[in-house]
Design an enzyme around this catalytic site. Structure first.
Site, PDB file in Angstrom:
ATOM      1  N   ASP A  32       0.860  -1.189   0.000  1.00 37.05           N
ATOM      2  CA  ASP A  32       0.000   0.000   0.000  1.00 37.05           C
ATOM      3  C   ASP A  32       0.894   1.237   0.000  1.00 37.05           C
ATOM      4  O   ASP A  32       2.069   1.156   0.388  1.00 37.05           O
ATOM      5  CB  ASP A  32      -0.901  -0.007   1.244  1.00 37.05           C
ATOM      6  CG  ASP A  32      -2.147   0.848   1.086  1.00 37.05           C
ATOM      7  OD1 ASP A  32      -3.245   0.274   0.992  1.00 37.05           O
ATOM      8  OD2 ASP A  32      -2.017   2.094   1.054  1.00 37.05           O
ATOM      9  N   ASP A  84       3.633   1.366  -4.941  1.00 41.33           N
ATOM     10  CA  ASP A  84       2.762   1.968  -5.951  1.00 41.33           C
ATOM     11  C   ASP A  84       2.376   0.850  -6.911  1.00 41.33           C
ATOM     12  O   ASP A  84       3.206   0.361  -7.681  1.00 41.33           O
ATOM     13  CB  ASP A  84       3.504   3.086  -6.688  1.00 41.33           C
ATOM     14  CG  ASP A  84       2.672   3.718  -7.810  1.00 41.33           C
ATOM     15  OD1 ASP A  84       1.596   3.182  -8.154  1.00 41.33           O
ATOM     16  OD2 ASP A  84       3.116   4.748  -8.358  1.00 41.33           O
ATOM     17  N   ASN A 116      -6.334  -5.401  -4.970  1.00 43.79           N
ATOM     18  CA  ASN A 116      -7.428  -4.586  -4.461  1.00 43.79           C
ATOM     19  C   ASN A 116      -7.208  -3.091  -4.651  1.00 43.79           C
ATOM     20  O   ASN A 116      -7.811  -2.288  -3.961  1.00 43.79           O
ATOM     21  CB  ASN A 116      -7.600  -4.910  -2.960  1.00 43.79           C
ATOM     22  CG  ASN A 116      -8.665  -4.064  -2.305  1.00 43.79           C
ATOM     23  OD1 ASN A 116      -9.814  -4.060  -2.728  1.00 43.79           O
ATOM     24  ND2 ASN A 116      -8.288  -3.330  -1.270  1.00 43.79           N
ATOM     25  N   TYR A 175     -14.441   4.096 -14.339  1.00 42.12           N
ATOM     26  CA  TYR A 175     -14.428   3.063 -13.302  1.00 42.12           C
ATOM     27  C   TYR A 175     -15.178   1.823 -13.777  1.00 42.12           C
ATOM     28  O   TYR A 175     -14.709   0.690 -13.610  1.00 42.12           O
ATOM     29  CB  TYR A 175     -15.059   3.621 -12.029  1.00 42.12           C
ATOM     30  CG  TYR A 175     -15.049   2.668 -10.859  1.00 42.12           C
ATOM     31  CD1 TYR A 175     -13.862   2.422 -10.157  1.00 42.12           C
ATOM     32  CD2 TYR A 175     -16.200   2.027 -10.437  1.00 42.12           C
ATOM     33  CE1 TYR A 175     -13.842   1.563  -9.069  1.00 42.12           C
ATOM     34  CE2 TYR A 175     -16.189   1.166  -9.350  1.00 42.12           C
ATOM     35  CZ  TYR A 175     -15.008   0.941  -8.673  1.00 42.12           C
ATOM     36  OH  TYR A 175     -14.986   0.078  -7.597  1.00 42.12           O
ATOM     37  N   LYS A 202     -13.407  -1.821 -14.270  1.00 37.80           N
ATOM     38  CA  LYS A 202     -13.833  -3.003 -13.520  1.00 37.80           C
ATOM     39  C   LYS A 202     -14.394  -4.081 -14.441  1.00 37.80           C
ATOM     40  O   LYS A 202     -14.254  -5.284 -14.161  1.00 37.80           O
ATOM     41  CB  LYS A 202     -14.847  -2.607 -12.452  1.00 37.80           C
ATOM     42  CG  LYS A 202     -14.246  -1.764 -11.327  1.00 37.80           C
ATOM     43  CD  LYS A 202     -13.091  -2.476 -10.641  1.00 37.80           C
ATOM     44  CE  LYS A 202     -12.591  -1.718  -9.407  1.00 37.80           C
ATOM     45  NZ  LYS A 202     -11.473  -2.424  -8.747  1.00 37.80           N
ATOM     46  N   THR A 262     -17.100   1.636   3.389  1.00 32.19           N
ATOM     47  CA  THR A 262     -15.726   2.000   3.713  1.00 32.19           C
ATOM     48  C   THR A 262     -15.691   3.487   4.097  1.00 32.19           C
ATOM     49  O   THR A 262     -16.647   4.228   3.879  1.00 32.19           O
ATOM     50  CB  THR A 262     -14.816   1.775   2.502  1.00 32.19           C
ATOM     51  OG1 THR A 262     -15.247   2.635   1.431  1.00 32.19           O
ATOM     52  CG2 THR A 262     -14.886   0.320   2.031  1.00 32.19           C
TER      53      THR A 262
END
Length: 250
Positions: A37, A63, A90, A157, A161, A192
């Protein structure tokens, strides 16, 4: 005894949200977990939580759109923990309020890089490491937006996906004969911190009421449970599948 005892798992984007919930769930199931991360503080905290569960863990600042860094993440996982058996890819992000005609090229490229290219780079370097171990399981983070058109999701997006869904099937077919299973999960709206920062409670309630059979947002732990299942021996005959965790998106 956990269902993933003796396994080594790698989670990109594992410092927060669904990634963190999945990293913890994998550790609770018995796996040692490496977190990649960009958020060093949150990543270190996540590592400490995994160690607190009695598992080995590393945090490696990464990265996920930089191939050298992704290659180093996998190489260090193998060198420090002895191999790689499981992975959750993820990394990704979207944006609000964009249409096909108002999305900028800069935004389009950034979102595809974070949400699709990062997934491909991870698979590219994880698969050879798993083949060396005699097989493994990869879970890619897709989205209900990549399965069914949703006007609240940005076109970049949704396209990224959808690409993750197809990349997942492609890789599953190509590497099944060497023991690597590749699946995806496709969450709907999930509570989240990022989602809670974007939407107030009324907007979330309105969105799920109009678009889902189960009229509430998912919890990160509920998505994580699907990740653990797809990584587990119980899913030995599941590959090339995208598992919705979306309350029955209409």
């Amino acid at each position: 005894m956990g269902v993933l005892d003796g396994r080594v798992a790698l989670v990109t984007g594992g410092a927060a949200g669904i990634g963190l919930a999945s990293a913890l769930a994998l550790a609770e199931a018995g796996a040692d977990v490496v977190i990649g991360d960009l958020n060093a503080e949150a990543g270190a905290e996540a590592r400490e939580r995994i160690v607190g569960l009695g598992r080995q863990s590393l945090f490696i600042a990464t990265d996920a759109t930089d191939e050298e860094q992704v290659a180093e993440l996998v190489a260090r996982t193998v060198a420090d923990l002895g191999g790689l058996d499981l992975a959750l890819n993820n990394v990704g992000r979207g944006e609000l309020g964009r249409t096909v005609t108002t999305t900028t090229l800069e935004s389009w490229n950034a979102i595809l890089g974070l949400s699709l290219t990062s997934t491909w780079l991870a698979c590219k370097h994880e698969i050879p490491a798993m083949v060396e171990r005699g097989g493994g399981a990869i879970v890619n983070m897709a989205s209900s937006a990549g399965v069914s058109p949703q006007v609240t999701a940005s076109p970049a997006y949704a396209a990224a996906k959808a690409g993750v869904v197809h990349l997942t099937r492609y890789a599953a077919r190509q590497y099944a004969d060497v023991g690597v299973r590749v699946n995806a999960v496709a969450p709907g709206l999930t509570l989240t911190r990022r989602v809670e920062a974007w939407f107030d409670a009324d907007a979330i309630a309105e969105e799920v009421a109009d678009s889902q059979f189960v009229a509430r947002a998912a919890l990160p732990a509920e998505v994580a449970a699907a990740v653990v299942y797809l990584c587990s021996p119980a899913a030995a005959m599941v590959t090339g599948h995208t598992l919705p965790v979306s309350g029955g998106v209409r």
